[in-house]
Design a protein around this motif. Structure first.
Motif, PDB file in Angstrom:
ATOM      1  N   SER A 107       0.523   3.321  10.289  1.00 35.59           N
ATOM      2  CA  SER A 107       0.689   4.634  11.419  1.00 35.59           C
ATOM      3  C   SER A 107       1.284   4.134  13.138  1.00 35.59           C
ATOM      4  CB  SER A 107      -0.159   5.239  11.748  1.00 35.59           C
ATOM      5  OG  SER A 107      -1.018   5.721  10.012  1.00 35.59           O
ATOM      6  N   ASN A 149       0.786  -0.990   0.056  1.00 33.69           N
ATOM      7  CA  ASN A 149       0.060   0.355  -0.128  1.00 33.69           C
ATOM      8  C   ASN A 149       1.098   1.275  -0.154  1.00 33.69           C
ATOM      9  OD1 ASN A 149      -1.749   1.801   0.327  1.00 33.69           O
ATOM     10  ND2 ASN A 149      -2.493   1.409   2.005  1.00 33.69           N
ATOM     11  N   THR A 196      -0.737  -1.351  -4.662  1.00 33.67           N
ATOM     12  CA  THR A 196      -2.302  -1.480  -4.867  1.00 33.67           C
ATOM     13  C   THR A 196      -2.923   0.255  -4.688  1.00 33.67           C
ATOM     14  OG1 THR A 196      -2.332  -1.123  -2.058  1.00 33.67           O
ATOM     15  CG2 THR A 196      -3.599  -2.932  -2.399  1.00 33.67           C
ATOM     16  N   GLU A 197      -3.851   0.369  -5.511  1.00 39.08           N
ATOM     17  CA  GLU A 197      -4.209   1.330  -5.984  1.00 39.08           C
ATOM     18  C   GLU A 197      -5.309   2.432  -5.160  1.00 39.08           C
ATOM     19  OE1 GLU A 197      -4.718   0.741 -10.357  1.00 39.08           O
ATOM     20  OE2 GLU A 197      -2.932  -0.034 -10.385  1.00 39.08           O
ATOM     21  N   GLY A 227      -0.259  -0.321   7.105  1.00 40.58           N
ATOM     22  CA  GLY A 227      -0.253  -0.816   7.855  1.00 40.58           C
ATOM     23  C   GLY A 227      -1.524  -1.681   8.723  1.00 40.58           C
ATOM     24  N   ASP A 228      -2.302  -1.457   9.740  1.00 43.04           N
ATOM     25  CA  ASP A 228      -2.787  -2.694  10.170  1.00 43.04           C
ATOM     26  C   ASP A 228      -4.030  -2.426   8.715  1.00 43.04           C
ATOM     27  OD1 ASP A 228      -1.451  -3.563  12.317  1.00 43.04           O
ATOM     28  OD2 ASP A 228      -2.296  -0.852  13.432  1.00 43.04           O
ATOM     29  N   GLY A 229      -4.794  -1.166   9.175  1.00 48.28           N
ATOM     30  CA  GLY A 229      -6.192  -1.405   7.419  1.00 48.28           C
ATOM     31  C   GLY A 229      -5.749  -2.656   6.488  1.00 48.28           C
ATOM     32  N   SER A 230      -4.032  -2.565   6.101  1.00 44.17           N
ATOM     33  CA  SER A 230      -3.814  -3.102   4.872  1.00 44.17           C
ATOM     34  C   SER A 230      -3.781  -4.338   5.905  1.00 44.17           C
ATOM     35  CB  SER A 230      -2.512  -3.001   4.516  1.00 44.17           C
ATOM     36  OG  SER A 230      -2.680  -1.251   3.969  1.00 44.17           O
ATOM     37  N   GLU A 233      -7.006  -6.286   6.267  1.00 47.83           N
ATOM     38  CA  GLU A 233      -7.772  -6.275   4.476  1.00 47.83           C
ATOM     39  C   GLU A 233      -7.483  -7.456   3.790  1.00 47.83           C
ATOM     40  OE1 GLU A 233      -7.878  -2.759   2.236  1.00 47.83           O
ATOM     41  OE2 GLU A 233      -8.124  -4.328   0.236  1.00 47.83           O
ATOM     42  N   ARG A 268      -7.914  13.055   6.472  1.00 54.80           N
ATOM     43  CA  ARG A 268      -6.951  12.405   5.953  1.00 54.80           C
ATOM     44  C   ARG A 268      -6.157  13.262   5.280  1.00 54.80           C
ATOM     45  NH1 ARG A 268      -4.352   7.386   5.215  1.00 54.80           N
ATOM     46  NH2 ARG A 268      -5.568   6.213   6.533  1.00 54.80           N
ATOM     47  N   SER A 304       0.156   3.756   2.707  1.00 54.78           N
ATOM     48  CA  SER A 304       0.054   3.919   3.920  1.00 54.78           C
ATOM     49  C   SER A 304       0.960   5.286   5.056  1.00 54.78           C
ATOM     50  CB  SER A 304       0.753   2.180   4.778  1.00 54.78           C
ATOM     51  OG  SER A 304       0.207   1.893   3.774  1.00 54.78           O
ATOM     52  N   HIS A 305       0.829   5.105   6.038  1.00 52.19           N
ATOM     53  CA  HIS A 305       1.533   6.196   6.611  1.00 52.19           C
ATOM     54  C   HIS A 305       1.762   7.528   6.033  1.00 52.19           C
ATOM     55  CE1 HIS A 305       4.673   7.277  10.287  1.00 52.19           C
ATOM     56  NE2 HIS A 305       3.335   7.219  10.639  1.00 52.19           N
TER      57      HIS A 305
HETATM   58  N1  LIG Z   1      -3.661   3.763  -2.843  1.00 53.23           N
HETATM   59  C1  LIG Z   1      -4.472   3.291  -2.178  1.00 53.23           C
HETATM   60  N2  LIG Z   1      -4.798   4.187  -2.118  1.00 53.23           N
HETATM   61  C2  LIG Z   1      -5.927   4.848  -0.942  1.00 53.23           C
HETATM   62  N3  LIG Z   1      -5.776   3.512   0.071  1.00 53.23           N
HETATM   63  C3  LIG Z   1      -5.429   2.526  -0.337  1.00 53.23           C
HETATM   64  C4  LIG Z   1      -4.505   3.178  -1.408  1.00 53.23           C
HETATM   65  N4  LIG Z   1      -4.400   0.740  -1.313  1.00 53.23           N
HETATM   66  C5  LIG Z   1      -4.389   0.865  -0.255  1.00 53.23           C
HETATM   67  N5  LIG Z   1      -5.655   2.088   0.624  1.00 53.23           N
HETATM   68  C6  LIG Z   1      -6.327   1.195   1.712  1.00 53.23           C
HETATM   69  O1  LIG Z   1      -5.917   2.328   2.807  1.00 53.23           O
HETATM   70  C7  LIG Z   1      -6.333   2.099   4.220  1.00 53.23           C
HETATM   71  C8  LIG Z   1      -5.331   2.423   4.974  1.00 53.23           C
HETATM   72  O2  LIG Z   1      -4.099   2.067   4.679  1.00 53.23           O
HETATM   73  P1  LIG Z   1      -2.671   1.445   6.299  1.00 53.23           P
HETATM   74  O3  LIG Z   1      -3.719   0.574   7.046  1.00 53.23           O
HETATM   75  O4  LIG Z   1      -2.101   0.255   5.101  1.00 53.23           O
HETATM   76  O5  LIG Z   1      -2.398   2.697   6.689  1.00 53.23           O
HETATM   77  P2  LIG Z   1      -2.893   3.799   8.073  1.00 53.23           P
HETATM   78  O6  LIG Z   1      -4.062   3.847   8.075  1.00 53.23           O
HETATM   79  O7  LIG Z   1      -1.820   4.926   6.869  1.00 53.23           O
HETATM   80  O8  LIG Z   1      -1.531   2.658   9.451  1.00 53.23           O
HETATM   81  P3  LIG Z   1      -2.256   2.611  10.462  1.00 53.23           P
HETATM   82  O9  LIG Z   1      -3.649   1.575   9.673  1.00 53.23           O
HETATM   83  O10 LIG Z   1      -1.455   1.148  10.747  1.00 53.23           O
HETATM   84  O11 LIG Z   1      -2.763   3.120  10.815  1.00 53.23           O
HETATM   85  C9  LIG Z   1      -6.513   0.476   3.761  1.00 53.23           C
HETATM   86  O12 LIG Z   1      -7.833   0.152   4.333  1.00 53.23           O
HETATM   87  C10 LIG Z   1      -6.501  -0.016   2.025  1.00 53.23           C
HETATM   88  O13 LIG Z   1      -7.472  -0.712   2.146  1.00 53.23           O
END
Ligand SMILES: Nc1ncnc2c1ncn2[C@@H]1O[C@H](COP(=O)(O)OP(=O)(O)OP(=O)(O)O)[C@@H](O)[C@H]1O
Length: 517
Positions: A256, A155, A187-188, A213-216, A219, A312, A158-159
């Motif tokens: 994050s 992803n 991922t896009e 991150g955790d969300g990815s 998923e 965001r 992320s962060h």
């Molecule tokens: N290219 C992209 N553009 C936007 N969102 C994306 C993309 N690829 C993946 N995602 C989505 O971004 C969401 C959050 O991402 P991720 O959890 O990796 O990062 P984070 O939110 O910064 O970290 P954390 O969850 O640890 O706080 C995921 O649910 C994922 O589906």
């Protein structure tokens, strides 16, 4: 990076239990190599490579001499690749001049972190090195559970958008050294990993790795589990006992909070072969599976995430702090009915089985317990959820695969008291030691918001769930926002997915703290 000797799990073995164990091990090879600057007597046994500098004979009892000759060792399980070491000169054609053998190893560092390193075994004899090299290759091939081919999902968002750099700079080179083939998809959009894993061909891969991150990570875990149910012909909306995910999941933390990676012991690079089964929760509503995940928060935790998601455009730390402050400013309890099925350990079940005089419950529902009232936050966690803001974990009493979840309830209280409780997460003090906090060890939980009008009240100046859809409540499931209008039923499924654990890079070395409290 330490080259040669003294890098590693190098320690004196004599006298201790390891020394005695070593004596019992079968020796596979013994020979002389130069390690560092010393000519060493090197012994390869079934579990370890040990070496000791060769010294001229000295009188017995020479203490200094004994110290100098202390044996050093690395465990074979910590070797992830072996190569012949050669020197190439500009004029030379062919394979270069053989210098010896290089072992690529993982060293354990502080706080469970792993660090890649090399150990050079120098010997110019082609025959000698060939025998040893082939033996090391054979040993590595014997680690049958090490992946040979991985599907990588990265992803880039992320962060602070560092996942791509983390992967290509730190992870991919190690995978190459270890001879692991990869197929990378960047991922896009949100949900891309899920739709890809629904359809794509995974035959030929030994595991799936998520860089993000955790969300990815959540998923991808959800997608692997959905895929497993589909392959097994299981109807997901009515599953009581889902089948295990077929492929293990690796997590390279680049998000994050990286709760999942932290809970799996943090630490370096994806080249890991330790796989551990992890408990998973399913979240469903009115007979419909919403998703699989590892942890959830409802109330304050859900609202904070909803607010953060709406902002965001801010930096990750900024939006988290902003959301916490705003959610605290508008702190409001949720009127809920919580029913839960307390955890029955296998010992409990055995006791009941062996003591047949105990009356069995007439109805399974008898075991369910119910509490209702005004709750500021409800956490349901299948894993300890370690993170930088809660080093002991959001749910320190649960384990990755103990077959139970922690249900942590914060009843309504004053804002200062609730803040005191939140602050405790960052300290070593017990965060649950407040009269308004209740904790339970459970197998299932149902959270039923009783007054749905609170989800959207036009009389209020601002909607309490201003970021959620009308009439729905925000849940924080592994850092992902899930909006649900009705009761959510959370079930624990023991050991449903295998995760590569024990040697993932703790990218979150950053001193990420919640600055606002
Ligand atoms: N290219 C992209 N553009 C936007 N969102 C994306 C993309 N690829 C993946 N995602 C989505 O971004 C969401 C959050 O991402 P991720 O959890 O990796 O990062 P984070 O939110 O910064 O970290 P954390 O969850 O640890 O706080 C995921 O649910 C994922 O589906």
């Amino acid at each position: 990076m330490p080259r040669g000797r003294r890098g590693g799990r190098v320690s004196a073995l004599e006298g201790g239990p390891e020394g005695r164990e070593a004596a019992a091990e079968q020796i596979l090879l013994r020979g002389i190599f130069e390690i560092g600057r010393d000519s060493c007597d090197v012994v390869l046994s079934e579990r370890a490579l040990r070496w000791r500098p060769i010294q001229p004979e000295r009188p017995a009892g020479d203490f200094q001499y004994d110290l100098l000759c202390k044996e050093e060792f690395i465990e074979l399980k910590d070797i992830f690749s072996v190569k012949l070491k050669r020197r190439y000169s500009a004029k030379q054609q062919g394979s270069g001049t053989l210098l010896g053998i290089t072992l690529f190893i993982c060293l354990k560092k502080e706080q469970n972190k792993l660090q890649d390193s090399t150990l050079d075994l120098i010997n110019l004899s082609e025959d000698h090195c060939d025998i040893w090299f082939r033996q090391f290759k054979k040993i590595l091939a014997g680690f049958s559970n090490r992946p040979k081919s991985l599907k990588i999902l990265l992803n880039p968002q992320s962060h602070k958008k560092e996942a791509t750099q983390v992967y290509y700079k730190k992870v991919e080179p190690l995978l190459k050294i270890a001879g692991i083939k990869t197929d990378v998809t960047i991922t896009e959009y949100e949900g891309h990993a899920l739709s890809l894993l629904k359809e794509c061909e995974l035959q030929g891969f030994d595991g799936v790795v998520c860089v993000g991150g955790d969300g990815s990570a959540s998923e991808v875990a959800h997608a692997l589990l959905l895929r497993a149910q589909k392959n097994a012909g299981v109807e997901t909306d009515s599953i009581l006992t889902p089948v295990q995910a077929q492929l293990p999941l690796g997590v390279i933390p680049a998000g994050s909070t990286n709760v999942l990676a932290h809970s799996l012991h943090g630490v370096p690079h994806v080249v890991t072969w330790h796989v551990q089964p992890v408990d998973v929760c399913s979240f469903s509503t009115i007979g419909k599976l919403l998703r699989f995940g590892f942890s959830a928060m409802f109330g304050f935790g859900g609202r904070t995430l909803a607010l953060a998601e709406k902002h965001r455009w801010m930096s990750p730390n900024q939006r988290r702090d902003f959301a916490v402050i705003k959610a605290l400013a508008k702190l409001k309890p949720e009127d809920c009915e919580i029913s839960f099925l307390p955890f029955k350990s296998s010992q409990d079940l055995q006791e009941r089985e062996s003591n047949r005089s105990l009356p069995l419950p007439l109805d399974c529902n008898e075991q369910w317990q119910m509490i209702q009232g005004q709750f500021l936050n409800i956490s349901i966690m299948a894993i300890p959820c370690l993170c930088s803001v809660a080093p002991r974990g959001l749910a320190p009493n649960t384990r990755l695969n103990n077959g139970s979840m922690a249900l942590i309830i914060a009843r309504n209280t004053s804002r200062p008291e609730f803040i005191k409780h939140l602050k405790r997460y960052a300290s070593l003090k017990n965060q649950f030691n407040f009269p308004f906090i209740e904790t339970y060890t459970v197998e299932e939980v149902k959270v039923h918001p009783r007054n749905n009008t609170s989800a959207h009240n036009p009389e209020e100046e601002e909607r309490p769930h201003e970021t959620a859809s009308e009439n729905s409540f925000p849940w924080n499931v592994d850092g992902d926002l899930m909006e649900v209008a009705s009761e959510v039923h959370v079930r624990l499924h023991p050991r449903l997915i295998n995760l590569y654990g024990g040697s993932m890079e703790e990218m979150n070395d950053s001193k990420a703290t919640c600055n606002c409290l």
